[in-house]
Each structure stands twice: as structure tokens, then as C-alpha cells.
Design an enzyme around this catalytic site. Structure first.
Site: not given
Ligand SMILES: [Zn+2]
Length: 695
Positions: A475-476, A479, A482
Site C-alpha cells: 500500500h505505502e 503511494h 505515485h
């Protein structure tokens, strides 16, 4: 103004000439920050003043581009400071944070409430065509104007003054809230004394508990701490019901223990000030104000999604509760299922239903392999490779750095991973940036950090992750991508600077690749034998992940509903937030044996700063996108389908805030998202929902 003596030799104010232009952490000391902040603020004020004083008529360049360029030093100093304040804090940094948070809020408001500056921005509005702006420039102009309007730039002076005061006060309250939670977490340690206290606990947990005790100055002992990575496995495995209750109660009461670190008054004042701010800006509630600039647009749209999930989630959780109660009875237990029992019996049930033992699974999920897996997915989707480097001095010995190399062999970013829990680190997991990508004045390469709180293994042992923790890592890292793949011109549009209810899309989407056989077959290998995860285990994982989704959805949606209802009030007055939370939970029929994922007194997402206030729903909103978005890869028959991956990169991971989020999604998917995808992903869809689905 004269440069002050403190500025000389202050590493924060000198050019950062080391590898990748990373902050020279080894030389930075807490006492460097205040003078650096002061100097950077002076510099930024001068830059803003010269924009305002420009005698020429406003142009895109002399106003918007100049705004985008202003405050470089402040950004640098702030990025270094907040990285430390989150991941390696101490009393000195905490004191600076309490002081600086309101000052930064005041400065931000001073710019956005500046009448002459707003007039220049307003003058450019509606002239996009005559300015011959490209789409990205037009977007950045629109985002600046929105920022001014939402800060209150168009209001009368006395209202603006009140807004500025509110902003400053809220920043101070947010900083204090987080510090109170950290203080309560630091204050607790349950010492496990002898074998009787350790019944059921896996070896990996005991090793981590020994480490945690040593870090807290009680060597030779084992402690359970209030870090989620300590609490959750303890509740799942400890056979000692009395100790589970003790740990659970301490975890639940963080921020609500009375005394100097109690968050009750902070929450009340925060809710009141937020409502007042919204009213000054012409909105009927803080939630209406916040969602007006989100993808959901209105609190009602967000609530509709939450309520759509609540009923099937609650029904599913009730079935789960009955099954757990039956397990208790079958073991001869004569008590009613309580919140501190849930995870323990759910783990037993999951093992019985799926044949998967969490400990067995963990053996295949060593941290190093999961980092490699996250990198490999980025290679297969986006052509990235990662080269670890040891020539960059970071802020803590645990932090590691990698150069991220793009398709053409050129470096595109620096990635820093900081994986282990320690007392100086806030709980939770997050991504932050030490430098955002932009190319206003040549390409600025991003420096992105992932911070986790995994329990460190014993000396010489592999750190083994639970499946949940491996999800957090992916998940991180989503990010992080991104931020790292960002390819925009303007800082305001860079990387994760997108709508809050869109920002979890790249991170949550990335999690889907973790449990794919394509990933597990290569990377999930036994930490001792090197054997690949058995095919039978891989095949059972999807069912195991759907097991217990009633609980997971209920604890999440309940927290999101409380957040939204709290912030939907137009006049909360002297509200007792804890009592409000109890009433709100009763009103939705919260199952007695489940606690919300974050109870208000330690709900940092919504009170430790503004980030997710009236915005916790964002994770579910984004989950509609990630569930629907990943189905596109499944439909393509290849989870690394090159054409889809290229659209994903172009319109999502590389695009920052260049487009309206709904348009960005449509450009990637070719249509709008379909909400039922979320229910299917969580296994909460009724039979009808599943009927038109390929397996
Ligand atoms: Zn996230």
C-alpha cells in the site's frame, strides 16, 4: 534583514550537494530548525511581496509561475523537519513542532488571504484562452484560484482575520493531539513474565517483544507495546484472556486517560472551530466544505457509499460473531464474546475454515522478500528497477535508500524505506516526500520515504510479516510510486497532490498484486528452507482474505461514519466528542463485540491535522476505484497487461493532479467505476452481484 549568526553553518540553509541532493541528516541537529524556519519564512515573504508589488499587469508567469516558485527553502526545511518529527522524534523536535505548526498555518493563510495577490489571480481567470495556456497550466491556475477561494480570500476583512486565527489554532490543536497519543503509547508496556504470560504467542512475536523491551531499557524482559504491530498479533494469538483485555483496553483508551494527555478538550474545540470555519466560508458544515473539493462532492454521496456497505457488512459480522461464540462454547468457554476476544477466535476460525495458520503463512513472507516483490511489480508494470545505495546518510540507521531507475536507464527518484517500529516513531504507516517531482526549472527528481512500524526480529533472525503487514508495505509503496513516477511541470500538481478520496486509489490498487500467484510464486519463499509457498496455500489465500471481512468492514465503516456525522454538524457547540461517538455508534447498531478501527480520542487521521477529517471514507471511495480498476487487469487476462499498465501510468501514477480525478479514472478505465466491484472484492456481494462475474 541581516543574516543572523545562527544561519552561518546551518546545514538546512546551505545547498544540499550530497548524493541526490538529499538532506544532510548526519549534520542536522534540532537546534538548526528554528533559525532555518525563520530564515526560510523571511525569504518566502519577500518572494510573495515581490509578486504583489510587481507593477506589470498580472500574467500567468509573473503571478502563477512566480507563486509556484516561491518558498523553495521553506519547503526543504519543512520536509526535513516533518520527516524527523514523524519517524525519529524527540522532546526538542516535539517542542519545535508545537511552536512551528501554528506559524506555518498563519503564513499559509497570510498568502491565501492576501487581497492584492488574490486580485492578480482573479484577473487571470476566464482569460485562459487568450493566455494560450496548455491544459496543465490551465489546471494549475484553476487549483490556485480554488485554494484562494477555499481559504476565504473573497471575504470581508473581519471574516478573514477570524479564519486566520482559526487556522492557527487548529494547527496547534492538531500537533498537540498527535503528541498526546504518542505520550500514551510510550507510557504503556505490558511485561510478559514467564511462560504463563506467553501461551499461544509465536516465536517471532516473542523475539520482537524482547527487542521492544530492550529498546525501552528493560533488557531480558518481553513487552507488548501499543504499536498496532504489537497489539494486533498479541490479540490474535495470546491465549491469556486477562492479558488480552488489558492490552485491548490500553489500546482503546489512548488519548482518553484523563490528565495532561487527554484529548477530550482538543477534540471538542477542533470540531467547533472547523464548523465555524465552514460557516464563514458559506458551507452548512465542515463536511460540506471539505467534500466540495473532493471526488465525492457532497457528504451525502460519501454517506450513501458507507451505508451501502454497512448493512451487508454488519449482517456478515453478526454471522461471524455467532460462529466465534460457538467456538468459545465448543472449547468449554462460558463467557460472552468481547472485543478483546474477537481476533483470537477469528484466527482459530480462519485456520479451521481455510487450513491456513498465520504463523505458517508468515514464514513465507520475510520483509526482504516482500520489498523485492513490491519492486518487482513496479518493474513488470512500469519498467522500474531499484539499486540500493549506502552512500547516503539518512536520519536513522534503520532507514535504507534505493535509486529508482526508469525504463531508459536514467534515475527517476530516490526511495527511502524505514521499516521498523521504535519509540521515537509515530504509530501507523505512511509515505512522505523529502522533495516533490516538478520540472518548472529543469527536472527535479523526487525523494520519497515509506515509513512502517514492523516489529523488529531477534538478532540474526528474519523479520517475518503477517499478510496484513505485507499489504501495508505494498500500500505505502503504491503511494511512493505515485510520488516517484510523477511527471508534471508544476509543484502544486505533483504526485500525491490530488483529491483526498482519489489519493488512496494508486496505493490500494497496488495491494492487488501482492497476493497474485504471479508474485507469490517468485517471492513468497520459506525464510529458512527457501522453498516456495505451496501451491495449495496460494490457492487458498483469496478465500482466507475474504474470511473475516464482516469484521474488517464494520470496524472501518463505523469509524468513517462517526467522522462524517461529527463533521456534518453545523453547530457542534461544546460537544463531548466521545459521547457523540457512543451515540453515533449506537444509532447504527454497532455490534457490541467490535470496536471501531480508530476511536475518536486517538483518531489521528481526523484530528492530528486536517488530512483525513471528514475524509476517512476516502479509503472506501478509493476502494471502489481499486476494485473496479483491478478487474480491468483480470478482464485483460494478464495482471501485467502492457497496454493497461501504460494507461495506468500515464493517467494515474504519473499524472499527479493534472486532471479532475473522475476524468483521470475514466481515461485509464475507459468508463466510470462500478460501485459493486467493492462488494465483490470484499466478498460482501449477494448472489446477484456475483452472478455476472467470471471466476
Ligand atoms: Zn494510504
Amino acid at each position: 534583514m541581516d543574516p543572523r549568526p545562527a544561519d552561518a553553518g546551518n546545514p538546512l540553509l546551505e545547498p544540499w550537494t550530497g548524493p541526490f541532493g538529499a538532506p544532510p541528516f548526519a549534520r542536522i541537529r534540532p537546534e538548526h530548525f528554528r533559525p532555518a524556519f525563520d530564515a526560510a519564512l523571511i525569504e518566502k515573504r519577500a518572494e510573495i511581496a515581490s509578486i504583489v508589488a510587481n507593477p506589470e499587469a498580472p500574467t500567468f508567469d509573473n503571478t502563477i509561475v512566480a507563486l509556484e516558485r516561491a518558498g523553495k527553502t521553506l519547503e526543504r526545511v519543512g520536509a526535513a523537519f516533518f520527516a524527523l518529527a514523524g519517524a525519529d522524534s524527540n522532546d526538542a523536535l516535539e517542542e519545535i513542532e508545537r511552536d512551528i505548526a501554528p506559524i506555518l498555518a498563519r503564513e499559509r493563510d497570510a498568502i491565501l488571504l492576501d487581497e492584492a495577490l488574490f486580485a492578480r489571480v482573479e484577473a487571470l481567470r476566464g482569460t485562459e484562452a487568450s493566455l494560450a495556456l496548455d491544459a496543465e497550466a490551465a489546471r494549475v491556475l484553476d487549483r490556485w484560484r480554488t485554494a484562494f477561494v477555499r481559504a476565504g480570500a473573497g471575504l470581508a476583512p473581519e471574516k478573514k482575520a477570524r479564519l486566520a486565527a482559526i487556522g492557527e489554532r487548529l494547527a496547534a490543536l492538531g500537533a498537540a493531539f498527535g503528541q498526546n497519543v504518542l505520550a500514551d503509547e510510550k507510557a504503556f508496556a505490558l511485561i510478559l513474565d514467564g511462560p504463563a504470560d506467553c501461551v499461544g504467542l509465536p516465536e517471532s512475536f516473542l523475539a520482537a517483544a524482547a527487542r521492544a523491551a530492550a529498546e525501552r531499557g528493560i533488557p531480558g524482559k518481553r513487552t507488548v507495546t501499543l504499536s498496532r504491530s504489537s497489539v494486533e498479533p498479541f490479540l490474535r494469538f495470546s491465549a491469556r484472556r486477562d492479558l488480552r483485555e488489558k492490552v485491548f483496553s490500553a489500546f482503546l483508551s489512548r488519548g482518553a486517560n484523563g490528565g495532561a494527555h487527554d484529548n477530550g478538550a482538543i477534540m471538542s474545540e477542533t470540531a467547533r472551530l472547523r464548523a465555524e470555519r465552514a460557516a464563514l466560508l458559506g458551507f452548512s458544515s465542515y463536511a460540506h466544505f471539505r467534500l466540495d473539493d473532493a471526488m465525492a462532492k457532497t457528504p451525502e454521496a460519501a454517506l450513501a457509499l458507507l451505508k451501502r456497505i454497512w448493512a451487508p457488512a454488519r449482517a456478515q459480522a453478526q454471522r461471524e460473531a455467532e460462529a466465534l461464540q460457538a467456538t468459545i462454547a465448543a472449547e468449554g468457554g462460558n463467557f460472552k464474546l468481547q472485543p478483546w476476544d474477537w481476533r483470537y477466535y477469528a484466527e482459530k476460525r480462519r485456520k479451521a475454515l481455510t487450513g491456513i495458520d498465520e504463523r505458517e503463512l508468515q514464514a513465507y513472507l520475510p520483509l526482504e522478500a516482500m520489498i523485492a516483490a513490491a519492486f518487482d511489480v513496479a518493474c513488470r508494470l512500469f519498467g522500474l528497477s531499484f539499486v540500493e545505495r549506502r552512500d547516503i546518510g539518512l536520519y536513522h540507521a534503520d532507514a535504507r535508500a534505493w535509486t529508482v531507475v526508469g525504463r531508459g536507464g536514467e534515475p527517476i527518484a530516490l526511495f527511502i524505506g524505514d521499516y521498523f517500529a521504535r519509540p521515537s516513531k509515530r504509530s501507523g504507516a505512511w509515505m512522505n516526500s523529502l522533495r516533490d517531482q516538478q520540472k518548472l526549472d529543469g527536472q527535479a527528481l523526487p525523494i520519497v520515504v515509506n515509513v512502517m512500524n514492523f516489529a523488529r526480529a531477534g538478532e540474526g533472525e528474519a523479520c517475518l510479516l503477517s499478510l496484513d503487514e505485507a499489504h501495508i508495505l505494498f500500500h505505502e509503496f503504491g503511494h511512493a510510486l505515485h510520488g516517484m513516477l510523477s511527471d508534471v511541470t508544476y509543484p502544486l500538481l505533483s504526485g500525491t497532490n490530488v483529491a483526498r478520496d482519489f489519493v488512496e486509489f494508486p496505493s490500494q490498487l497496488y495491494e492487488h498484486w501482492l497476493t497474485r500467484p504471479e508474485t507469490l510464486r517468485r517471492f513468497a519463499r520459506h525464510h529458512q528452507t527457501g522453498e516456495p509457498m505451496p501451491e495449495a496455500l496460494i490457492a487458498r489465500l483469496p478465500a482466507a482474505q475474504r474470511c473475516g471481512q464482516g469484521f474488517a468492514a464494520v470496524e472501518f465503516v463505523a469509524a468513517a461514519l462517526v467522522d462524517m456525522e461529527l463533521h456534518r454538524q453545523s453547530d457542534p457547540g461544546e460537544i463531548d466528542v466521545a459521547a457523540f461517538e457512543r451515540r453515533a455508534l449506537a444509532a447504527i447498531g454497532m455490534p457490541a463485540a467490535i470496536a471501531t478501527r480508530h476511536s475518536a480520542p486517538h483518531f489521528q487521521h481526523i484530528f492530528s491535522g486536517d488530512d483525513y477529517s471528514a475524509g476517512y471514507y476516502s479509503y472506501l471511495w478509493s476502494e471502489v476505484l481499486d476494485a473496479d480498476g483491478f478487474e480491468a487487469f483480470e478482464e485483460a487476462g494478464d495482471v501485467f497487461d502492457p497496454a493497461l499498465a501504460a494507461r495506468l501510468e500515464r493517467f494515474v501514477y504519473a499524472a499527479g493532479g493534472r486532471r479532475d480525478p473522475a476524468a483521470a479514472y475514466r481515461a485509464f478505465r475507459g468508463r466510470d467505476p462500478e460501485p459493486d466491484a467493492l462488494l465483490r472484492k470484499r466478498g460482501l456481494a449477494g448472489e446477484r452481484g456475483r452472478a455476472n462475474r467470471r471466476s
